[in-house]
Design an enzyme around this catalytic site. Sequence first.
Site, PDB file in Angstrom:
ATOM      1  N   ASP A   1      17.699  -0.872  -5.225  1.00 31.96           N
ATOM      2  CA  ASP A   1      16.467  -0.510  -4.482  1.00 31.96           C
ATOM      3  C   ASP A   1      16.246  -1.624  -3.516  1.00 31.96           C
ATOM      4  O   ASP A   1      15.176  -1.929  -3.342  1.00 31.96           O
ATOM      5  CB  ASP A   1      15.389  -0.209  -5.371  1.00 31.96           C
ATOM      6  CG  ASP A   1      14.250   0.380  -4.613  1.00 31.96           C
ATOM      7  OD1 ASP A   1      14.388   1.108  -3.844  1.00 31.96           O
ATOM      8  OD2 ASP A   1      13.070   0.476  -5.396  1.00 31.96           O
TER       9      ASP A   1
ATOM     10  N   LYS B   1       0.773 -10.293 -12.599  1.00 31.87           N
ATOM     11  CA  LYS B   1       0.595  -8.965 -12.143  1.00 31.87           C
ATOM     12  C   LYS B   1      -0.241  -8.243 -12.950  1.00 31.87           C
ATOM     13  O   LYS B   1       0.424  -8.170 -14.205  1.00 31.87           O
ATOM     14  CB  LYS B   1       2.044  -8.402 -11.945  1.00 31.87           C
ATOM     15  CG  LYS B   1       1.783  -7.033 -11.218  1.00 31.87           C
ATOM     16  CD  LYS B   1       3.419  -6.469 -10.933  1.00 31.87           C
ATOM     17  CE  LYS B   1       3.871  -6.731  -9.755  1.00 31.87           C
ATOM     18  NZ  LYS B   1       5.116  -5.773  -9.328  1.00 31.87           N
TER      19      LYS B   1
ATOM     20  N   LEU C   1      -3.820 -11.530  -4.677  1.00 28.80           N
ATOM     21  CA  LEU C   1      -2.610 -11.714  -3.658  1.00 28.80           C
ATOM     22  C   LEU C   1      -2.189 -10.085  -3.025  1.00 28.80           C
ATOM     23  O   LEU C   1      -1.575 -10.146  -1.816  1.00 28.80           O
ATOM     24  CB  LEU C   1      -1.278 -12.074  -4.379  1.00 28.80           C
ATOM     25  CG  LEU C   1      -1.351 -13.573  -4.882  1.00 28.80           C
ATOM     26  CD1 LEU C   1      -0.259 -13.783  -5.606  1.00 28.80           C
ATOM     27  CD2 LEU C   1      -1.504 -14.573  -3.650  1.00 28.80           C
TER      28      LEU C   1
HETATM   29  P1  AMP Z   1       3.272  -4.874  -6.325  1.00 31.41           P
HETATM   30  O1  AMP Z   1       2.595  -4.265  -7.266  1.00 31.41           O
HETATM   31  O2  AMP Z   1       4.549  -5.595  -6.753  1.00 31.41           O
HETATM   32  O3  AMP Z   1       3.740  -3.978  -5.057  1.00 31.41           O
HETATM   33  O4  AMP Z   1       2.629  -6.137  -5.515  1.00 31.41           O
HETATM   34  C1  AMP Z   1       1.216  -5.724  -4.570  1.00 31.41           C
HETATM   35  C2  AMP Z   1       1.408  -7.022  -3.798  1.00 31.41           C
HETATM   36  O5  AMP Z   1       1.106  -8.261  -4.172  1.00 31.41           O
HETATM   37  C3  AMP Z   1       2.505  -7.338  -2.931  1.00 31.41           C
HETATM   38  O6  AMP Z   1       2.616  -6.388  -1.799  1.00 31.41           O
HETATM   39  C4  AMP Z   1       2.516  -8.831  -2.601  1.00 31.41           C
HETATM   40  O7  AMP Z   1       1.760  -8.778  -1.362  1.00 31.41           O
HETATM   41  C5  AMP Z   1       1.690  -9.167  -3.485  1.00 31.41           C
HETATM   42  N1  AMP Z   1       2.459  -9.777  -4.633  1.00 31.41           N
HETATM   43  C6  AMP Z   1       3.122  -9.231  -5.877  1.00 31.41           C
HETATM   44  N2  AMP Z   1       3.872 -10.155  -6.326  1.00 31.41           N
HETATM   45  C7  AMP Z   1       3.791 -11.327  -5.738  1.00 31.41           C
HETATM   46  C8  AMP Z   1       4.407 -12.524  -6.080  1.00 31.41           C
HETATM   47  N3  AMP Z   1       5.056 -12.834  -6.942  1.00 31.41           N
HETATM   48  N4  AMP Z   1       3.967 -13.844  -5.234  1.00 31.41           N
HETATM   49  C9  AMP Z   1       3.059 -13.441  -3.725  1.00 31.41           C
HETATM   50  N5  AMP Z   1       2.526 -12.413  -3.771  1.00 31.41           N
HETATM   51  C10 AMP Z   1       3.033 -11.079  -4.609  1.00 31.41           C
END
Ligand code: AMP
Length: 303
Positions: free
Chosen positions: A163, A69, A37
């Site tokens: 934030d 994640k 994602l």
């Molecule tokens: P982050 O590490 O939280 O910055 O996540 C990286 C990317 O993954 C984000 O910019 C979103 O595009 C995608 N992403 C993160 N969490 C979610 C979620 N719960 N549902 C859908 N996409 C997500």
Amino acid sequence: MAIAETNSPQQEKVSSEASAGEKKRWTLSDFDIGKPLGRGKFGHVYLAREKRADPYVLLEQSNHIVALKVLFKSQLQQSQVEHQLRREVEIQSHLRHPNILRLYGYFYDQKRVYLILEYAAKGELYKELQKCKYFSERRSATYVASLARALIYCHGKHVIHRDIKPENLLIGAQGELKIADFGWSVHTFNRRRTMCGTLDYLPPEMVESLEHDASVDIWSLGVLCYEFLYGVPPFEAKEHSDTYRRIVQVDLKFPPKPIVSSAAKDLISQMLVKDSSQRLPLHKLLEHPWVVQNADPSGIYRA
Ligand code: AMP
């Protein structure tokens, strides 16, 4: 390690099992991993489906579809953010609000930490804003009201987010906004002096490293409201030092284009106030004529 939580009757069963020492521990084998994602600073996020894990069925609410994640421990250690992650998990896993991304649980192996998150099907708000340049008053007000409700809920639990910015907001399947990142949030039992977050969204008391309280979130929401309507944050400048100066002086200007109603400008002006005690309280924001006239009561923006 703690297990995931839901409000379902199953949870009570699982909790009592857990207290009896039969904790369900998540492992990677509990999930089918789907498409990536996105990519974050410390790892990747994947669409995932929880394999039917009766009798636990912890993720019933999510229809078993989640965002997983995956964070690399080595990178977390290198950047010294383990403490921050622990706090994020601790805080986010206890919050239950339609406009706050659920954190169902977590697990880890030798190299990685896995966060089991609610899947936000429509992705990042940041990208939507880039695509549209700026949002209509209807859309902006709907989002601002949703965020105000989520922040009222957080503040009621003594959590300040600190934030709030477009990069930390995701959009759910129905078009509802979800606050996604609690990396900088704190419990407000003591007033904080830590300097954190991206400068653009920070209130004067935080850029000046003074004590601050929950009203920092009102300021950030004011900045966000401005950015929704104008496409850029209000104190943007080429140099960090200029942004700093503009924030401290509350150098707020409303450009002639795009055309924005005076009611919206009035609301922003009541939120971007240097004296934090004079900022419009969030429950009053929900009664502001601009919000009442423009926000969809369902909290869902339909294009
Ligand atoms: P982050 O590490 O939280 O910055 O996540 C990286 C990317 O993954 C984000 O910019 C979103 O595009 C995608 N992403 C993160 N969490 C979610 C979620 N719960 N549902 C859908 N996409 C997500």
